[in-house]
Design a protein around this motif. Structure first.
Motif, short mmCIF file in Angstrom:
data_model
loop_
_atom_site.label_atom_id
_atom_site.label_comp_id
_atom_site.label_asym_id
_atom_site.label_seq_id
_atom_site.Cartn_x
_atom_site.Cartn_y
_atom_site.Cartn_z
N UNK A 55 0.86 -1.32 0.14
CA UNK A 55 0.26 0.15 0.04
C UNK A 55 0.76 1.29 0.04
N UNK A 56 1.89 1.22 0.78
CA UNK A 56 2.72 2.46 1.03
C UNK A 56 3.66 2.71 -0.48
N UNK A 57 3.87 1.56 -1.03
CA UNK A 57 4.65 1.79 -2.48
C UNK A 57 3.74 2.29 -3.39
N UNK A 58 2.70 1.65 -3.55
CA UNK A 58 1.63 1.80 -4.55
C UNK A 58 1.07 3.46 -4.35
N UNK A 100 7.55 6.61 1.57
CA UNK A 100 7.27 5.13 1.95
C UNK A 100 7.85 4.83 3.32
N UNK A 101 8.96 5.52 3.79
CA UNK A 101 9.70 5.34 5.01
C UNK A 101 8.74 6.00 6.05
N UNK A 102 8.13 7.10 5.54
CA UNK A 102 7.20 7.77 6.52
C UNK A 102 6.19 7.05 7.04
N UNK A 145 11.39 1.58 -1.02
CA UNK A 145 11.73 2.72 -1.20
C UNK A 145 12.68 2.75 -2.66
N UNK A 146 13.22 1.46 -2.79
CA UNK A 146 14.05 1.21 -4.00
C UNK A 146 13.23 1.27 -5.33
N UNK A 147 12.06 0.52 -5.17
CA UNK A 147 11.08 0.43 -6.48
C UNK A 147 10.72 1.72 -6.62
N UNK A 148 10.19 2.55 -5.54
CA UNK A 148 9.52 4.04 -5.90
C UNK A 148 10.75 4.78 -6.54
N UNK A 149 11.82 4.91 -6.01
CA UNK A 149 12.96 5.51 -6.46
C UNK A 149 13.41 5.51 -7.96
N UNK A 150 13.17 4.38 -8.49
CA UNK A 150 13.66 3.60 -9.56
C UNK A 150 12.60 4.12 -10.62
N UNK A 167 2.27 15.28 7.12
CA UNK A 167 3.46 16.28 6.86
C UNK A 167 4.51 15.77 5.95
N UNK A 168 4.95 14.67 6.21
CA UNK A 168 5.80 14.37 5.14
C UNK A 168 5.47 14.28 3.71
#
Length: 261
Positions: free
Chosen positions: A40-43, A75-77, A126-131, A185-186
């Motif tokens: 969910x966070x990644x999508x 994603x981290x937040x 995080x890696x999937x989102x950044x790429x 906020x993030x």
């Protein structure tokens, strides 16, 4: 009759072995229970980048770099701040703190090991989102190795803050609310470039622990990044992370003592 000789006490458990034990246990638990939420966070982050692509041009402009860097750290937040605040809030309300307080491990091991496990859990997303964002916005991929520093440092800062919010909130509902507000906020302060924000909002942005991880990641998405700025932002992120984890450890001790008395 000879006097009985008292048996020596067992040696105190050291910090690092106990921290590792808590980390492995929490990571195993998170792997089973939190995988759907990681999706969910990644999508969610990828969806934000796709949505913003309709109004932000591709290329190495400030807007594109801010969207990709902010969405990646989001994603981290979501996991390290939001979910960890809920976890410790529910743990405190259900009496789970009592169980941890009886274990022969230092308080710092419980707080730090749990925070580290939740932060580590965000790595694939995080890696999937950044790429994906770099490809979507035509940004260079060569500097993404900086995620090896951004993820643990931003994760430490946000996980420490999330743990502190969950432990200090008087009710689990308030812990959930604080976690949601922190994640919002993030999102609002991390995805948009600082140059587009009013001055008071910039001040709030500087107080957000994830800001410096976002800035470091956004800088390496340039064709010629300023590595001095990257190192400076990572250094601030590390300092904020240390303060956040210290606060989380203090909050855990406070919660454990209050449950005893």
């Amino acid at each position: 009759m000879s006097a009985s000789v008292p048996h020596p006490l067992a040696p105190a458990v050291r910090l690092w072995p106990s921290l590792r034990a808590v980390y492995v246990a929490q990571l195993s638990r998170a792997r089973v229970a939190r995988i759907p939420l990681l999706f969910v966070a990644t999508f969610q982050s990828i969806g934000i980048m796709i949505l913003m692509r309709g109004v932000v041009d591709g290329g190495t402009g400030d807007e594109a770099r801010a969207v990709v860097a902010g969405s990646s750290v989001l994603v981290v937040a979501f996991v390290a701040l939001n979910l960890l605040a809920q976890h410790f809030g529910q743990l405190r309300a259900s009496g789970g703190i009592d169980h941890y307080a009886t274990l022969p491990v230092p308080a710092a091991s419980v707080a730090l090991g749990t925070a580290a496990a939740y932060a580590s859990f965000t790595v694939p997303g995080v890696i999937v989102t950044a790429v994906s964002g770099s490809l979507l916005y035509q940004l260079p991929l060569g500097g993404l190795w900086v995620l090896l520093a951004v993820i643990p440092l931003a994760g430490a800062a946000l996980a420490g803050l999330g743990a502190a919010l969950g432990l200090l909130a008087p009710r689990p509902e308030l812990a959930t609310l604080c976690g949601q507000l922190g994640m919002s906020a993030a999102l609002l302060l991390g995805v948009l470039p600082a140059g587009r924000m009013p001055e008071p909002v910039r001040w709030l942005r500087e107080l957000l622990p994830s800001t410096y991880g976002v800035e470091a990641l956004a800088e390496v998405l340039r064709p010629g990044p300023d590595w001095g700025s990257v190192v400076a932002n990572l250094g601030v992120c590390a300092a904020v992370g240390a303060l956040a984890l210290t606060l989380a450890t203090w909050a855990y001790r406070r919660a454990a003592i209050s449950r005893v008395f």
